[in-house]
Scaffold this motif. Sequence first.
Motif, short mmCIF file in Angstrom:
data_model
loop_
_atom_site.label_atom_id
_atom_site.label_comp_id
_atom_site.label_asym_id
_atom_site.label_seq_id
_atom_site.Cartn_x
_atom_site.Cartn_y
_atom_site.Cartn_z
N ALA A 62 -50.94 15.79 29.18
CA ALA A 62 -50.12 14.66 28.71
C ALA A 62 -48.96 14.39 29.67
O ALA A 62 -48.64 13.23 29.97
CB ALA A 62 -49.59 14.95 27.31
N LEU A 63 -48.34 15.45 30.15
CA LEU A 63 -47.23 15.27 31.08
C LEU A 63 -47.71 14.76 32.44
O LEU A 63 -47.00 14.00 33.11
CB LEU A 63 -46.48 16.60 31.25
CG LEU A 63 -45.71 17.06 30.01
CD1 LEU A 63 -45.09 18.43 30.24
CD2 LEU A 63 -44.63 16.05 29.64
N ALA A 64 -48.92 15.19 32.84
CA ALA A 64 -49.49 14.67 34.09
C ALA A 64 -49.75 13.17 33.98
O ALA A 64 -49.50 12.41 34.93
CB ALA A 64 -50.78 15.41 34.43
N VAL A 65 -50.21 12.73 32.81
CA VAL A 65 -50.41 11.31 32.58
C VAL A 65 -49.07 10.57 32.60
O VAL A 65 -48.94 9.50 33.19
CB VAL A 65 -51.13 11.08 31.22
CG1 VAL A 65 -51.06 9.62 30.81
CG2 VAL A 65 -52.57 11.55 31.31
N THR A 71 -43.60 7.91 37.08
CA THR A 71 -42.82 8.40 38.23
C THR A 71 -43.57 8.24 39.55
O THR A 71 -43.41 7.24 40.24
CB THR A 71 -42.39 9.87 38.03
OG1 THR A 71 -43.55 10.66 37.76
CG2 THR A 71 -41.43 10.01 36.86
N ASP A 72 -44.44 9.20 39.87
CA ASP A 72 -44.98 9.22 41.23
C ASP A 72 -46.28 8.44 41.42
O ASP A 72 -46.65 8.10 42.54
CB ASP A 72 -45.21 10.68 41.68
CG ASP A 72 -45.99 11.49 40.65
OD1 ASP A 72 -46.80 10.91 39.91
OD2 ASP A 72 -45.78 12.71 40.59
N HIS A 73 -47.00 8.15 40.34
CA HIS A 73 -48.31 7.47 40.43
C HIS A 73 -49.20 8.20 41.44
O HIS A 73 -49.90 7.55 42.24
CB HIS A 73 -48.13 6.00 40.80
CG HIS A 73 -49.33 5.16 40.49
ND1 HIS A 73 -49.91 4.33 41.41
CD2 HIS A 73 -50.09 5.04 39.37
CE1 HIS A 73 -50.96 3.72 40.88
NE2 HIS A 73 -51.08 4.13 39.63
N ASP A 74 -49.18 9.51 41.36
CA ASP A 74 -49.92 10.36 42.30
C ASP A 74 -51.26 10.73 41.66
O ASP A 74 -51.33 11.62 40.80
CB ASP A 74 -49.09 11.61 42.61
CG ASP A 74 -49.74 12.49 43.67
OD1 ASP A 74 -50.93 12.26 43.99
OD2 ASP A 74 -49.07 13.40 44.16
N LYS A 75 -52.32 10.07 42.11
CA LYS A 75 -53.64 10.32 41.52
C LYS A 75 -54.14 11.72 41.85
O LYS A 75 -54.85 12.34 41.04
CB LYS A 75 -54.64 9.27 42.00
CG LYS A 75 -55.94 9.28 41.22
CD LYS A 75 -56.79 8.07 41.55
CE LYS A 75 -58.05 8.02 40.69
NZ LYS A 75 -58.86 6.82 40.96
N ASP A 119 -52.77 0.15 34.60
CA ASP A 119 -52.15 -1.01 33.95
C ASP A 119 -50.77 -0.66 33.42
O ASP A 119 -49.83 -1.45 33.53
CB ASP A 119 -53.04 -1.51 32.80
CG ASP A 119 -54.32 -2.16 33.29
OD1 ASP A 119 -54.40 -2.52 34.48
OD2 ASP A 119 -55.25 -2.30 32.46
N VAL A 120 -50.66 0.52 32.83
CA VAL A 120 -49.37 0.98 32.31
C VAL A 120 -48.36 1.09 33.45
O VAL A 120 -47.21 0.63 33.35
CB VAL A 120 -49.51 2.33 31.58
CG1 VAL A 120 -48.13 2.88 31.21
CG2 VAL A 120 -50.37 2.19 30.34
N GLN A 121 -48.79 1.70 34.55
CA GLN A 121 -47.90 1.86 35.70
C GLN A 121 -47.45 0.51 36.24
O GLN A 121 -46.29 0.35 36.63
CB GLN A 121 -48.61 2.67 36.79
CG GLN A 121 -47.70 3.19 37.89
CD GLN A 121 -47.46 2.17 38.98
OE1 GLN A 121 -48.29 1.27 39.17
NE2 GLN A 121 -46.36 2.31 39.69
N ALA A 122 -48.35 -0.46 36.23
CA ALA A 122 -48.00 -1.81 36.71
C ALA A 122 -46.95 -2.45 35.81
O ALA A 122 -46.02 -3.11 36.30
CB ALA A 122 -49.26 -2.68 36.77
N VAL A 123 -47.08 -2.24 34.50
CA VAL A 123 -46.08 -2.78 33.56
C VAL A 123 -44.73 -2.10 33.80
O VAL A 123 -43.68 -2.77 33.82
CB VAL A 123 -46.54 -2.57 32.10
CG1 VAL A 123 -45.41 -2.90 31.13
CG2 VAL A 123 -47.76 -3.43 31.80
#
Length: 254
Positions: A62-65, A71-75, A119-123
């Motif tokens: 959950a925290l990784a998500v 924050t980092d959007h690090d896939k 999509d969430v990160q884009a918002v």
Amino acid sequence: MPEKQLRACIACVLTALFLSVLYVVIGYSVCAGIRAVPEGIAQATIEEGASPFSKDDLVIGALAVRDYCFTDHDKTALTEAIDGMNERASTGFSQSVPSSASYADRYLLDEAAISHLDDVQAVVERTTYPIIGIAMIAAFLIFCTLSFFGPRVLCRALIGAGAADLIIIALLLVWGLTNWQGLFGIFHTLFFEAGTWTFPADSLLITMLPTNFWIGLGVVWVGTSALLAAISLIVGLIGRAHMKRSRSLNSNTQ
């Protein structure tokens, strides 16, 4: 209405409007910006035995998500976190190796889940600067209202902002208590296309972020905003009462 009184009225309304939005934005920022908040809620709401993974691993996921979206959007980091969960649970699945199994979404974040997180990160990215702008405009309006029209008008703005937010929050609370799924759905349709944010109840994304997690996050968001609104209302009322007493004392001494 005299021109000066009209300007004071406009300043009061604008200040109250931006303050009321700011209180809501601060509530969101507490949930999104302070990692300990979703961590604590995840610990409290994720159920043991809800998936093939342990509760501790689901909290890690959950925290990784959360980090991926906010924050980092690090896939790579997200993939490593999911791979670590599967390795510890000895599932034989790996986020870095796509699986065609029909039940793979219980162990992995499939393409639809990753797309939704993007999509969430884009918002989040689109709303960051507007949030900063709202805070700056609110501060500017407070300064201008106090400088040009005095504390009386500012107190009215504080009262108006606090009262408006508390009324709206009360209505949302009633709505949430009577129809949480409807409120949750309406909120999502504001930002996401239909069909892109619903997933099976036993999927990894949902077991990491169950309904009770979102309810808890909503409570923190609404509670923070309500607290700020209540403080605003109380400060405004105390300030107005103090000014009335001062005027009364001055008139009695004259």
